[in-house]
Design an enzyme around this catalytic site. Structure first.
Site, mmCIF file in Angstrom:
data_model
loop_
_atom_site.group_PDB
_atom_site.id
_atom_site.type_symbol
_atom_site.label_atom_id
_atom_site.label_comp_id
_atom_site.label_asym_id
_atom_site.label_seq_id
_atom_site.Cartn_x
_atom_site.Cartn_y
_atom_site.Cartn_z
ATOM 1 N N LYS A 128 30.100 20.924 -33.009
ATOM 2 C CA LYS A 128 30.987 21.186 -31.865
ATOM 3 C C LYS A 128 32.158 20.205 -31.771
ATOM 4 C CE LYS A 128 27.794 23.559 -28.738
ATOM 5 N NZ LYS A 128 27.227 23.574 -27.384
ATOM 6 N N ASP A 153 30.870 26.531 -22.486
ATOM 7 C CA ASP A 153 29.606 26.011 -21.919
ATOM 8 C C ASP A 153 29.721 25.732 -20.417
ATOM 9 O OD1 ASP A 153 27.964 26.101 -24.164
ATOM 10 O OD2 ASP A 153 28.498 24.083 -24.826
#
Ligand code: NAP
Length: 291
Positions: free
Chosen positions: A84, A117
């Site tokens: 990420k 997220d």
């Protein structure tokens, strides 16, 4: 190279018309629930030429994997552990991904990275009828997921306090989000837990196989409090069991997983997918096996 190999194998084994390919990259990747979640949505929407695959990509192959994905015409990729942060150095970033410093969704055609997220976590809270505006929110942890969640909650007017095992990381995150965000060592947890309207666990504590672990117990929580654990394996963590004992309202990590996927789906296709279908696919997988 795994991206090419997985695609060729999938095409060879598939009776489907796989014209529009999406996927997820990670290391490891075999337990990812994203293929089940996205493919269930394609099926429900009648997108029979769409397919979502899992690609095992090692850190040293990341840059080449992204280039190959583009060359192969893959439309979009989700990104999971451990890529990420590294992906932020390889694609353009939208403002949200830039401030978080992590990407979980890449529009491969435009090589642009997003992070869904935080908005996924907010949707999970909103679906439970929880507005965070003006509420005191205790965030346990200051890692990648905590960063995304802290920025998203601050945008929506939450009164945030971050506690972390490494206090310096809590300080850096709090100061990066806003001047009025509090922070402390996780050792001071007890002093904040009881006074918070909402508690969010963003640490892996309680995740399989350490299912008996929890950072807080029922005596530190109270009736009516909202307790949200982003860990989804197991679905009902020890923290959520303790919260229920205290009479708190609980939200499990499947909700965030689904809504970050819903947001990624929309980035990829421009379509709002059926969240209930995606959630059903994830819960069926989680109910059926211990990942
Ligand atoms: P990460 O970047 O590695 O951050 C982990 C955080 O947890 C750090 O703040 C770390 O503290 C803390 N921590 C780790 N072990 C701990 C322990 N034994 N006691 C106290 N604190 C501890 O990980 P992440 O990517 O944020 O993911 C964290 C969890 O969220 C994982 O379980 C992941 O599966 C889950 N997750 C769920 C979703 C969802 O959609 N539901 C999305 C993303 C992540 P230090 O700073 O001291 O190391």
């Amino acid at each position: 190279m795994q991206v090419s190999e997985t695609l060729i194998l999938a095409k060879a084994n598939s009776t489907l018309n796989m014209d529009v390919i999406y996927g997820i990259i990670g290391d490891p990747i075999e337990h990812s629930l994203s293929p089940a979640m996205h493919n269930a949505a394609y099926e429900s929407l009648g997108l029979s030429d769409h397919c979502y695959l899992a690609f095992h990509v090692k850190p040293e192959d990341l840059q080449e994997a992204l280039a190959r994905a583009k060359a192969l015409g893959i439309r979009g990729l989700n990104v999971t552990i451990p890529h990420k942060e590294a992906v932020t150095r390889l694609v353009d970033l939208d403002a949200n991904a830039r401030r978080i410093g992590a990407v979980n969704t890449v529009d491969i055609m435009n090589m642009k990275g997003y992070n869904t997220d935080g908005s996924g976590a907010v949707c999970a809270l909103e679906e439970a009828g929880v507005s965070v505006r003006g509420k005191s929110v205790l965030v346990m942890g200051a890692g990648g997921a905590a960063r995304a969640i802290a920025f998203a909650l601050n945008d929506r007017g939450a009164d945030l306090h971050i506690v972390n095992r490494t206090p310096e990381r809590a300080r850096l995150l709090a100061e990066g989000v806003a001047d009025d965000v509090g922070w402390n060592s996780i050792n001071k947890l007890e002093q904040y837990a009881g006074n918070s309207d909402i508690i969010i666990n963003t640490t892996p504590v309680g995740m399989h196989p350490h299912v008996d672990e929890s950072l807080i117990t029922s005596n530190m929580m109270h009736e009516g409090q909202i307790v949200f654990d982003i860990v989804y394996n197991p679905v009902e963590t020890r923290l959520l069991k303790e919260a229920k004992k205290a009479g708190a309202i609980t939200i499990d990590g499947v909700k965030m997983l689904v809504y970050q996927g819903v947001k990624a789906f929309t980035v990829f296709t421009g379509i709002d997918p059926p969240a209930d279908v995606m959630e059903g696919a994830v819960r069926a997988r989680l109910g059926g096996e211990q990942l």
